[in-house]
Design an enzyme around this catalytic site. Structure first.
Site, PDB file in Angstrom:
ATOM      1  N   TYR A 161     -12.705  -1.858  -3.552  1.00  0.00           N
ATOM      2  CA  TYR A 161     -13.195  -1.932  -2.174  1.00  0.00           C
ATOM      3  C   TYR A 161     -14.717  -1.809  -2.093  1.00  0.00           C
ATOM      4  CZ  TYR A 161      -8.553  -1.881   0.020  1.00  0.00           C
ATOM      5  OH  TYR A 161      -7.299  -2.214   0.462  1.00  0.00           O
ATOM      6  N   LYS A 190       0.821  -1.217   0.000  1.00  0.00           N
ATOM      7  CA  LYS A 190       0.000   0.000   0.000  1.00  0.00           C
ATOM      8  C   LYS A 190       0.860   1.276   0.000  1.00  0.00           C
ATOM      9  CE  LYS A 190      -4.074  -2.018   2.272  1.00  0.00           C
ATOM     10  NZ  LYS A 190      -5.113  -1.776   3.294  1.00  0.00           N
ATOM     11  N   HIS A 195      -2.222  -5.450   1.611  1.00  0.00           N
ATOM     12  CA  HIS A 195      -3.552  -6.054   1.435  1.00  0.00           C
ATOM     13  C   HIS A 195      -3.360  -7.463   0.896  1.00  0.00           C
ATOM     14  CE1 HIS A 195      -7.662  -6.787   0.043  1.00  0.00           C
ATOM     15  NE2 HIS A 195      -7.088  -7.280  -1.043  1.00  0.00           N
ATOM     16  N   ASN A 235      -1.996   0.268   6.840  1.00  0.00           N
ATOM     17  CA  ASN A 235      -1.540  -1.028   7.340  1.00  0.00           C
ATOM     18  C   ASN A 235      -0.652  -1.794   6.353  1.00  0.00           C
ATOM     19  OD1 ASN A 235      -3.575  -1.691   5.588  1.00  0.00           O
ATOM     20  ND2 ASN A 235      -4.671  -3.062   6.965  1.00  0.00           N
ATOM     21  N   GLU A 295     -10.098  -9.969  -7.651  1.00  0.00           N
ATOM     22  CA  GLU A 295      -9.067  -8.936  -7.480  1.00  0.00           C
ATOM     23  C   GLU A 295      -7.955  -9.078  -8.526  1.00  0.00           C
ATOM     24  OE1 GLU A 295      -9.911  -8.177  -2.726  1.00  0.00           O
ATOM     25  OE2 GLU A 295      -8.029  -9.134  -3.284  1.00  0.00           O
TER      26      GLU A 295
END
Ligand code: CMP
Length: 135
Positions: free
Chosen positions: A49, A9, A115, A112, A126
């Site tokens: 998302y 990310k 993913h 974080n 995805e």
């Protein structure tokens, strides 16, 4: 062999942790079958998302994902989905196990570091969004 989808990310890319995360992915025995550095568009982030649409953190999540470049990967290994999720650790870095990606490189539940797909159907969806060329 199973293939899962992973993202390094924007927070981890910005902090120059890309190489360390990729090194660990290879050390843990994954084959990197697809990898590219991209700037996610708002439309793609919202599509990706979509399951979280309507949740209080949705807009913050989309804004974060388009805040800078990220690295998307297709990772192959036996039980790759679970293996990558184990290597990432819990969603919230504070709760993640020692030596996991999110413990080492994450800051909070929003920033974080990584993913990973949570199930075979999700991985397929995805991977299709980001790696049409692998189909
Ligand atoms: P990820 O595995 O990419 O899937 C959905 C993301 O939503 C998750 O990681 C978190 O980064 C983010 N997320 C989950 N809960 C929250 C929250 N309460 N506030 C902000 N972001 C969240």
């Amino acid at each position: 062999m199973e293939t899962t989808f992973a993202i390094i990310k924007p927070d981890a890319v910005k902090a120059k942790n890309t190489g360390k995360i990729i090194d660990r992915i290879e050390q843990e025995g994954f084959n990197i079958v697809g990898m590219k550095k991209i700037n996610m568009t708002k439309n793609v982030a919202e599509l990706f998302y979509t399951v979280h649409k309507g949740k209080p953190f949705f807009e913050e999540l989309v804004d974060f994902m388009i805040s800078g470049p990220c690295v998307v990967l297709a990772l192959q290994k036996d039980n790759a989905i679970k293996a990558w999720r184990d290597l990432m650790g819990a969603t919230n870095p504070e709760k993640a196990e020692a030596n996991t990606m999110r413990k080492l490189y994450g800051t909070n539940v929003g920033s974080n570091a990584t993913h990973g797909s949570d199930a075979p159907e999700t991985a397929k969806t995805e991977l299709t969004i980001f790696f049409q060329e692998l189909n």
